[in-house]
Design an enzyme around this catalytic site. Structure first.
Site, PDB file in Angstrom:
ATOM      1  N   SER A 194      -2.239  32.549  53.573  1.00  0.00           N
ATOM      2  CA  SER A 194      -2.575  31.154  53.278  1.00  0.00           C
ATOM      3  C   SER A 194      -1.424  30.349  52.755  1.00  0.00           C
ATOM      4  O   SER A 194      -1.622  29.409  52.021  1.00  0.00           O
ATOM      5  CB  SER A 194      -3.617  31.056  52.184  1.00  0.00           C
ATOM      6  OG  SER A 194      -4.730  31.707  52.554  1.00  0.00           O
ATOM      7  N   CYS A 195      -0.228  30.702  53.129  1.00  0.00           N
ATOM      8  CA  CYS A 195       0.905  29.922  52.679  1.00  0.00           C
ATOM      9  C   CYS A 195       0.872  29.677  51.180  1.00  0.00           C
ATOM     10  O   CYS A 195       1.194  28.602  50.704  1.00  0.00           O
ATOM     11  CB  CYS A 195       0.958  28.595  53.422  1.00  0.00           C
ATOM     12  SG  CYS A 195       1.162  28.828  55.190  1.00  0.00           S
ATOM     13  N   ASN A 196       0.415  30.657  50.435  1.00  0.00           N
ATOM     14  CA  ASN A 196       0.381  30.529  48.988  1.00  0.00           C
ATOM     15  C   ASN A 196       0.873  31.840  48.386  1.00  0.00           C
ATOM     16  O   ASN A 196       0.092  32.656  47.932  1.00  0.00           O
ATOM     17  CB  ASN A 196      -1.046  30.221  48.530  1.00  0.00           C
ATOM     18  CG  ASN A 196      -1.106  29.935  47.046  1.00  0.00           C
ATOM     19  OD1 ASN A 196      -0.320  30.480  46.275  1.00  0.00           O
ATOM     20  ND2 ASN A 196      -2.031  29.098  46.642  1.00  0.00           N
TER      21      ASN A 196
END
Ligand code: PLP
Ligand code: NAG
Ligand code: NAG
Ligand code: NAG
Ligand code: NAG
Ligand code: NAG
Ligand code: NAG
Ligand code: NAG
Length: 532
Positions: free
Chosen positions: A464-466
């Site tokens: 999640s690009c986190n």
């Protein structure tokens, strides 16, 4: 088999809901239509309806679920035709627009001509008015006026964050500090900070909420070094400003962070008058939450509208508190932001007014003119009702999934986030999970995703690009991130387990048109496919 299910379904629905049957056959009511989607899933409609009664008793004691029993027909009318019988569980990626919302957008654009507002004629003043109206509507949603905040339209939350990074008055003494759970788009701001010789550092929720560490920027606090790079500026503004960034709701596991940090940060945690400005990433928060900027006057707020109301994409906003507007150092200029510039010499006069100075080029005026219909859609239910509705399903889903066990007694899921506390102020509408087998080993998320997709469930997998949230929950170190990154490309791909650790999970995110039946079908899917 399918025919039998449909017959049974029709039969049951006619009994339960009183559909219309004549000798020519049964007329499909909206309820019939709503329930027909679930005939594509391997479930017993009868068992589902029985469970729904239990669900309502336990999770919707005050009628939290279903907008006064209108949800089924609403979904059938407004959304279902576009779903291809799928179950959409990816609301954090994007919200959904309704049929009537789009009809209004179409009618608006189709009945009037909108011209570029940079021209000055009576048609373009219509555009001016529409844009002005949209800015007012946005400010009103945040309970503030144009005397307090400036609305700068951007291409999205990421565009807004980039604008902050570019314009913040960094000096070689500035500090950029952010909560670990921020999105990559927030992390990217550090490149601008470093360029001017500022430092950056991450903090955890514990560090922000616990006593004892007065100066969070002190290395003694957590031993994480500050990072520096050689500055490019030779002259700095005299006053030093620092920036702290955190998400209202984090997009990995849906954890919500205290909005009180907006008020507390500048004083309690960093000493008074220390010139800390606060950036609130509201991108994942606003679809089910209200933000009162009177109460939580963040200096910067970023958002993407499609995440809140589905349409339009490519449009977001940066809200800047007017007090700090003048600190922002605009560097690039372009059409729309300039009063006058000279081609031969280094002269350029930028617009006084904040939004004009920061909106380079022609703003997306047709999209902006369409915003109000999305807001009307959200207001049709009301943000508080939306939150109550969605969280009743999330609580149910979490309880069911977290109690699902293999025959060996081991749990089928590892679930991230703060669901166990059942507190809607700290947990939003995301369930992020890893699936485990009966021996306790992780099942790679790409296998789970493939099966879910075949069955009709749309979820998000990967990290999640986190990175802060993901690797934090999964206990993956910075060294491991670097090592694994050489083997991967992008935010989510096939390399889903490395040395026994999952590199990401399955993110199930719900939104205002999610329903009990969708959650029920999801649980049954896992019982049938992953419980051993
Ligand atoms: C918390 C958060 N911040 C920022 C973003 C970036 O939004 P956008 O891609 O619309 O610019 C997202 C998108 O997933 C998000 O969830
Ligand atoms: C089904 O409903 C439509 C629209 O309400 C109506 O025109 C039609 O006559 C109905 N058909 C039957 C079989 O009841
Ligand atoms: C459908 O459900 C039944 C009962 O739960 C199960 O035995 C069967 O394997 C399932 N079929 C599919 C295709 O998932
Ligand atoms: C349900 O109806 C009640 C009474 O009319 C109203 O107060 C409430 O706002 C409604 N709830 C929703 C979610 O529409
Ligand atoms: C910051 O830059 C100024 C010159 O503009 C210089 O005098 C000062 O030493 C620098 N401070 C740091 C911490 O590098
Ligand atoms: C707006 O702010 C006022 C003053 O602080 C407060 O009383 C009111 O409840 C707020 N309204 C909303 C909708 O947040
Ligand atoms: C995290 O990983 C380290 C080493 O990989 C291990 O020693 C530690 O016990 C793990 N912690 C948790 C909470 O799993
Ligand atoms: C869901 O959780 C997993 C952890 O299992 C994480 O790696 C992944 O990034 C999350 N997925 C999304 C889309 O947030």
């Amino acid at each position: 088999m399918k025919v039998n299910i449909i017959l049974l379904l029709t039969f049951l629905i006619n009994i339960v809901f009183g559909g219309y049957c004549t000798q020519e056959g049964c007329n499909e009511t909206l309820l019939d239509k709503y329930y027909s989607r679930f005939s594509h899933y391997n479930i017993s409609i009868e068992a589902m309806l029985k469970e729904k009664e239990e669900f309502k008793k336990q999770y919707s004691p005050n009628n939290e679920y279903g907008y006064n029993n209108t949800i089924e027909e609403f979904v059938a009318e407004e959304l279902q035709d576009r779903l291809d019988n799928k179950i959409f569980f990816d609301y954090t990626a994007n919200g959904v627009y309704t049929k009537s919302q789009m009809q209004k957008v179409f009618n608006n654009l189709n009945s009037k001509f909108f011209a570029n507002a940079h021209s000055h004629n009576s048609v373009s003043s219509r555009t001016d008015n529409a844009v002005h109206e949209a800015r007012q509507l946005i400010l009103k949603r945040f309970n503030v006026t144009s005397a307090e905040y400036t609305v700068i339209f951007t291409a999205g939350a990421t565009g807004a964050l980039k604008l902050i990074g570019e314009s913040f008055p960094w000096t070689n003494n500035s500090k950029f500090m952010y909560l670990r759970q921020n999105h990559n788009s927030v992390l990217g701001i550090r490149e601008y900070a470093l360029e001017q010789g500022a430092e950056f550092k991450t903090v955890t929720e514990e560090e922000l909420t616990s006593e004892g560490c007065d100066n969070l920027f002190d290395e003694k606090c957590d031993g994480i070094p500050k990072i520096l790079r050689k500055p490019t500026l030779t002259e700095y503004p005299t006053k030093v400003y620092n920036l702290f960034a955190f998400p209202g709701t984090e997009n990995f596991a849906g954890v919500k962070y205290p909005l009180e940090w907006v008020n507390k940060f500048g004083n309690e945690k960093t000493g008074k008058n220390n010139n800390w400005l606060v950036l609130l990433d509201a991108a994942a928060y606003l679809s089910t939450g209200r933000l009162d900027l009177r109460k939580y006057p963040a200096d910067f707020v970023v958002m993407s509208f499609y995440k809140i109301i589905g349409y339009p994409t490519g449009l977001g906003a940066l809200l800047v508190k007017n007090e700090v507007m003048d600190l922002m150092q605009k560097s690039f200029f372009g059409g729309g932001t300039v009063v006058m510039s000279d081609c031969d010499t280094h002269f350029c006069l930028l617009h006084e007014s904040g939004c004009q100075r920061f909106e380079d080029g022609t703003i997306s005026f047709l999209s902006i003119a369409s915003l109000k219909y999305g807001f009307e859609q959200q207001d049709h239910f009301g943000v508080e009702n939306i939150q109550n509705h969605v969280m009743s399903i999330v609580d149910y889903l979490y309880d069911k999934l977290s109690n699902l066990k293999h025959s060996t007694g081991l749990p089928v899921f590892e679930i991230y986030g703060k669901h166990a506390q059942h507190d809607h102020s700290i947990q939003g509408p995301i369930i992020n999970l890893s699936v485990k087998d009966e021996k306790g080993n992780y099942v790679g998320y790409s296998i789970v995703e493939k099966k879910l997709d075949e069955a009709g469930f749309q979820v998000r997998t990967g990290s999640s690009c986190n990175p802060g949230a993901c690797y934090g929950y999964l206990n993956i170190t910075s060294d491991e991130v670097k090592k694994f990154s050489l083997l991967r490309n992008g935010c989510g791909d096939e390399h889903d387990i490395m040395e026994g650790k999952p590199l990401g999970g399955v993110r199930v995110s719900l939104g205002y048109l999610s329903t009990f039946e969708e959650a029920y079908s999801f649980i049954e899917f896992f019982k049938q496919n992953f419980q051993h």
